[in-house]
Design a protein around this motif. Sequence first.
Motif, PDB file in Angstrom:
ATOM      1  N   ASN A  46      18.622 -28.952  12.297  1.00 30.30           N
ATOM      2  CA  ASN A  46      18.413 -27.623  12.861  1.00 30.30           C
ATOM      3  C   ASN A  46      17.181 -26.976  12.221  1.00 30.30           C
ATOM      4  O   ASN A  46      16.534 -27.548  11.340  1.00 30.30           O
ATOM      5  N   ASP A  47      16.832 -25.793  12.668  1.00 34.74           N
ATOM      6  CA  ASP A  47      15.618 -25.125  12.172  1.00 34.74           C
ATOM      7  C   ASP A  47      15.657 -24.937  10.662  1.00 34.74           C
ATOM      8  O   ASP A  47      14.651 -25.130   9.972  1.00 34.74           O
ATOM      9  N   SER A  48      16.820 -24.542  10.146  1.00 34.54           N
ATOM     10  CA  SER A  48      16.949 -24.294   8.707  1.00 34.54           C
ATOM     11  C   SER A  48      16.740 -25.565   7.902  1.00 34.54           C
ATOM     12  O   SER A  48      16.214 -25.530   6.787  1.00 34.54           O
ATOM     13  N   PHE A  49      17.130 -26.694   8.465  1.00 34.28           N
ATOM     14  CA  PHE A  49      16.923 -27.971   7.780  1.00 34.28           C
ATOM     15  C   PHE A  49      15.431 -28.227   7.573  1.00 34.28           C
ATOM     16  O   PHE A  49      14.995 -28.567   6.468  1.00 34.28           O
ATOM     17  N   TYR A  50      14.656 -28.062   8.636  1.00 38.92           N
ATOM     18  CA  TYR A  50      13.221 -28.325   8.525  1.00 38.92           C
ATOM     19  C   TYR A  50      12.542 -27.333   7.580  1.00 38.92           C
ATOM     20  O   TYR A  50      11.584 -27.686   6.885  1.00 38.92           O
ATOM     21  N   THR A  56      25.100 -24.033  14.510  1.00 39.82           N
ATOM     22  CA  THR A  56      24.405 -24.694  13.408  1.00 39.82           C
ATOM     23  C   THR A  56      23.246 -23.861  12.893  1.00 39.82           C
ATOM     24  O   THR A  56      22.922 -23.901  11.702  1.00 39.82           O
ATOM     25  N   GLN A  57      22.607 -23.079  13.783  1.00 42.75           N
ATOM     26  CA  GLN A  57      21.488 -22.251  13.333  1.00 42.75           C
ATOM     27  C   GLN A  57      21.964 -21.113  12.444  1.00 42.75           C
ATOM     28  O   GLN A  57      21.190 -20.583  11.631  1.00 42.75           O
ATOM     29  N   ASN A  58      23.239 -20.723  12.593  1.00 47.01           N
ATOM     30  CA  ASN A  58      23.762 -19.594  11.821  1.00 47.01           C
ATOM     31  C   ASN A  58      24.471 -20.031  10.538  1.00 47.01           C
ATOM     32  O   ASN A  58      24.913 -19.185   9.763  1.00 47.01           O
ATOM     33  N   ILE A  59      24.599 -21.333  10.333  1.00 43.32           N
ATOM     34  CA  ILE A  59      25.203 -21.813   9.090  1.00 43.32           C
ATOM     35  C   ILE A  59      24.208 -21.621   7.954  1.00 43.32           C
ATOM     36  O   ILE A  59      23.036 -21.970   8.087  1.00 43.32           O
ATOM     37  N   PRO A  60      24.644 -21.044   6.832  1.00 41.56           N
ATOM     38  CA  PRO A  60      23.715 -20.870   5.700  1.00 41.56           C
ATOM     39  C   PRO A  60      23.320 -22.224   5.122  1.00 41.56           C
ATOM     40  O   PRO A  60      24.109 -22.876   4.455  1.00 41.56           O
ATOM     41  N   GLY A  61      22.107 -22.622   5.372  1.00 43.35           N
ATOM     42  CA  GLY A  61      21.630 -23.920   4.923  1.00 43.35           C
ATOM     43  C   GLY A  61      21.226 -24.776   6.099  1.00 43.35           C
ATOM     44  O   GLY A  61      21.320 -24.380   7.257  1.00 43.35           O
ATOM     45  N   GLY A  62      20.767 -25.966   5.788  1.00 44.48           N
ATOM     46  CA  GLY A  62      20.334 -26.881   6.829  1.00 44.48           C
ATOM     47  C   GLY A  62      21.467 -27.771   7.299  1.00 44.48           C
ATOM     48  O   GLY A  62      22.350 -28.142   6.517  1.00 44.48           O
ATOM     49  N   VAL A  63      21.455 -28.103   8.579  1.00 41.87           N
ATOM     50  CA  VAL A  63      22.434 -29.009   9.161  1.00 41.87           C
ATOM     51  C   VAL A  63      21.690 -30.204   9.727  1.00 41.87           C
ATOM     52  O   VAL A  63      20.681 -30.043  10.422  1.00 41.87           O
ATOM     53  N   CYS A  64      22.174 -31.400   9.422  1.00 44.67           N
ATOM     54  CA  CYS A  64      21.478 -32.586   9.916  1.00 44.67           C
ATOM     55  C   CYS A  64      22.455 -33.729  10.142  1.00 44.67           C
ATOM     56  O   CYS A  64      23.576 -33.732   9.631  1.00 44.67           O
ATOM     57  N   LYS A  65      22.001 -34.707  10.926  1.00 41.56           N
ATOM     58  CA  LYS A  65      22.719 -35.972  11.126  1.00 41.56           C
ATOM     59  C   LYS A  65      21.746 -37.082  10.780  1.00 41.56           C
ATOM     60  O   LYS A  65      20.626 -37.109  11.304  1.00 41.56           O
ATOM     61  N   ILE A  66      22.151 -37.974   9.887  1.00 37.82           N
ATOM     62  CA  ILE A  66      21.273 -39.061   9.466  1.00 37.82           C
ATOM     63  C   ILE A  66      22.012 -40.390   9.526  1.00 37.82           C
ATOM     64  O   ILE A  66      23.247 -40.434   9.511  1.00 37.82           O
ATOM     65  N   LEU A  67      21.240 -41.462   9.602  1.00 38.44           N
ATOM     66  CA  LEU A  67      21.809 -42.799   9.538  1.00 38.44           C
ATOM     67  C   LEU A  67      22.021 -43.204   8.084  1.00 38.44           C
ATOM     68  O   LEU A  67      21.210 -42.896   7.217  1.00 38.44           O
ATOM     69  N   MET A  68      23.082 -43.932   7.840  1.00 38.75           N
ATOM     70  CA  MET A  68      23.339 -44.454   6.502  1.00 38.75           C
ATOM     71  C   MET A  68      22.602 -45.785   6.349  1.00 38.75           C
ATOM     72  O   MET A  68      23.199 -46.831   6.076  1.00 38.75           O
ATOM     73  N   GLU A 128      26.070 -23.724  22.486  1.00 38.79           N
ATOM     74  CA  GLU A 128      26.954 -23.025  21.552  1.00 38.79           C
ATOM     75  C   GLU A 128      26.932 -23.699  20.182  1.00 38.79           C
ATOM     76  O   GLU A 128      26.892 -23.022  19.144  1.00 38.79           O
ATOM     77  N   LEU A 129      26.950 -25.043  20.172  1.00 36.00           N
ATOM     78  CA  LEU A 129      26.895 -25.772  18.907  1.00 36.00           C
ATOM     79  C   LEU A 129      25.556 -25.543  18.211  1.00 36.00           C
ATOM     80  O   LEU A 129      25.495 -25.426  16.979  1.00 36.00           O
ATOM     81  N   SER A 130      24.491 -25.479  19.014  1.00 35.80           N
ATOM     82  CA  SER A 130      23.165 -25.234  18.439  1.00 35.80           C
ATOM     83  C   SER A 130      23.108 -23.858  17.780  1.00 35.80           C
ATOM     84  O   SER A 130      22.587 -23.705  16.675  1.00 35.80           O
ATOM     85  N   GLU A 131      23.662 -22.848  18.465  1.00 35.06           N
ATOM     86  CA  GLU A 131      23.690 -21.503  17.901  1.00 35.06           C
ATOM     87  C   GLU A 131      24.528 -21.470  16.623  1.00 35.06           C
ATOM     88  O   GLU A 131      24.193 -20.786  15.647  1.00 35.06           O
TER      89      GLU A 131
END
Length: 308
Positions: free
Chosen positions: A167-171, A145-157, A140-143
């Motif tokens: 997510n796909d949009s990020f790449y 994030t895929q529908n959010i306009p734009g890319g979604v990501c988690k990165i290390l600081m 459900e979370l994957s779906e």
Amino acid sequence: MTDHQISSLSSLLHQDLFEFLKGSISGGLLCGYTGEGFPFHFISDQLLHLLGFESREEYCTFIKNKLINGIHPDDREYTTDTVLSALNEDQTYEIKYRMLKKDGSFIWVIGQGKKFFHKNSEFVASICLDITDTIELQQELSELTQNIPGGVCKILMDQDFTLLYGNDSFYQLYGYTSAEMQTQLGNKLIATILPEDATSIMEIIERTYRSQESHFEFEQRIFHKDGSIRYLLTNGAFSHSRKGVPTLNCVIIDITKRRLSEQELAINEERFRIAVTQTQSVIFDYHIQKNKWSIRKKQCTSMDCRKS
């Protein structure tokens, strides 16, 4: 205490532990012989009822007496290969797969098991943990994030802005696939950021983190895989740390068209300013709303016009 008493007590303790385990696990216990298809040996009541069966006999009929037939067809080859590989090396295995229910649906489990010997028989015993709710939540979370306009990501600081998830949009924003980002860049997003932007971005993030603010925003220019430069707007929030390093949850949108339009507008405005400066005596104004032109005389200066 005699050896017989010690043996009886040990057997009793093992039996109590076994009963405790098979009744307290969110899933249950499953045992099969190590022959082809893993012939059925045992299934706990909790797992049996979770799969929708009334008796072990009913379950044996359903799986045709082989545990492999109780696994989703798409997972059977992978599960068999993983289990046999661990058994051949006398190692414990852990594997995620789907178990079929009586009604044709399935549950997700993590199976943890190893090989045992009992009365000259070799079998594999597995603890099956029901993770269906977790998997469904992840989907459900994957779906989402895929529908959010734009890319979604988690990165290390960290100094490399190491990518943990996208997510796909990020790449698509970067022009890379997940595999390409890993193999070509090592998931180091710093490699895509223009050097003159990287320092200011880190300063913004560190300043926000030190002041204990929850959110941050910055613009960045990146090198797209095709060699072009893209303008990205990032909104993010701090999340839990990994090994002492904070993580960042970010939503990124492409603002390249907007930035290029603004640059083009700035150029046109500068051209207009130059044209006005060089005009000798008359300026034409166009009123968009009135759809008409007007003419006004420019004030003379000693530099750009003469008195008549």
